[in-house]
Design a protein around this motif. Structure first.
Motif, PDB file in Angstrom:
ATOM      1  N   PHE A  16      34.488  45.135 -16.955  1.00  0.00           N
ATOM      2  CA  PHE A  16      34.191  45.307 -15.528  1.00  0.00           C
ATOM      3  C   PHE A  16      35.038  44.352 -14.691  1.00  0.00           C
ATOM      4  CE2 PHE A  16      31.702  44.131 -11.720  1.00  0.00           C
ATOM      5  CZ  PHE A  16      31.709  45.370 -11.093  1.00  0.00           C
ATOM      6  N   TYR A  17      35.360  43.200 -15.270  1.00  0.00           N
ATOM      7  CA  TYR A  17      36.183  42.207 -14.573  1.00  0.00           C
ATOM      8  C   TYR A  17      37.655  42.287 -14.994  1.00  0.00           C
ATOM      9  CZ  TYR A  17      31.644  40.427 -13.240  1.00  0.00           C
ATOM     10  OH  TYR A  17      30.379  40.321 -12.735  1.00  0.00           O
ATOM     11  N   ASN A  18      38.033  43.427 -15.563  1.00  0.00           N
ATOM     12  CA  ASN A  18      39.426  43.695 -15.968  1.00  0.00           C
ATOM     13  C   ASN A  18      39.973  42.690 -16.976  1.00  0.00           C
ATOM     14  OD1 ASN A  18      39.727  45.991 -14.282  1.00  0.00           O
ATOM     15  ND2 ASN A  18      39.943  44.620 -12.527  1.00  0.00           N
ATOM     16  N   ASN A  19      39.128  42.247 -17.877  1.00  0.00           N
ATOM     17  CA  ASN A  19      39.572  41.326 -18.917  1.00  0.00           C
ATOM     18  C   ASN A  19      40.413  42.101 -19.939  1.00  0.00           C
ATOM     19  OD1 ASN A  19      39.122  40.117 -21.762  1.00  0.00           O
ATOM     20  ND2 ASN A  19      38.619  38.433 -20.368  1.00  0.00           N
ATOM     21  N   ARG A  20      41.688  41.705 -20.093  1.00  0.00           N
ATOM     22  CA  ARG A  20      42.620  42.440 -20.954  1.00  0.00           C
ATOM     23  C   ARG A  20      42.196  42.415 -22.423  1.00  0.00           C
ATOM     24  NH1 ARG A  20      45.397  46.086 -19.734  1.00  0.00           N
ATOM     25  NH2 ARG A  20      47.237  45.584 -20.913  1.00  0.00           N
TER      26      ARG A  20
END
Length: 198
Positions: A16-20
């Motif tokens: 959701f927090y765009n953690n790769r």
């Protein structure tokens, strides 16, 4: 099993927090699930198939809901959620590239499976449909315009509700509902059923 679910939910929340790192975890663990959905609905060459798969994952990551931080997924429920968004990505691609046949022809799905689903769905709508054979039902469905076929296949085959349709097409729920009702009316017209029960 609990540990696997905890790990899955940890990565969903991070996505959701765009953690790769978490996106890579989801991609690695669910690549073949998404690939099978793309293969089910399309007959593209390998390069195009990879593009579709990547597009599906982009749609998935873009639509992870804020409530993912509270909702607890297990593998089965997450696969179901993934399928919904992957199908939406395929529909979106098909609409944008004017290739609706990719989503409506079920190139890799046995005809009889869909004929059974359609027959069951229509039988619930009206007793008048019960008199129709599976072949007649399938023939009527394939005679519809592409948008009606896409909408009805999403409802019948993918079990989308009106809210799902609205998200998939990016329209308000009332418009999605109207479109679904129109699509069902088009099936009735295809059968030329003038029955008061409708």
């Amino acid at each position: 099993m609990i540990e696997q679910n905890e790990l899955l939910n940890f990565h969903i929340k991070k996505c959701f927090y765009n953690n790769r790192t978490s996106q890579k975890y989801i991609f690695r663990n669910y690549y073949f699930h998404i690939r099978s959905i793309c293969e089910y609905y399309t007959s593209d060459n390998d390069d195009e198939l990879e593009n579709r798969i990547n597009m599906c994952f982009l749609m998935v990551f873009k639509n992870i809901p804020p409530e993912a931080s509270k909702e607890i997924f297990d593998d089965a429920s997450f696969r179901k959620w993934l399928r919904k968004w992957a199908v939406c990505a395929i529909v979106d691609y098909s609409r944008k590239s004017f290739r609706q046949q990719d989503i409506i022809d079920f190139k890799h799905a046995p005809l009889v499976d869909h004929a059974n689903l359609w027959k069951h769905f229509l039988d619930k709508i009206s007793p008048a449909f019960q008199k129709k054979s599976k072949d007649e039902v399938y023939s009527a469905i394939t005679s519809l315009n592409p948008l009606s076929r896409i909408i009805l296949n999403l409802i019948v085959v993918e079990e989308f509700n009106y809210a799902d349709l609205a998200k998939c097409f990016g329209v308000p729920v009332d418009i999605a509902t109207d479109n679904a009702v129109d699509a069902i009316d088009n099936v009735k017209r295809a059968f030329s059923l003038n029955n008061p029960l409708f």
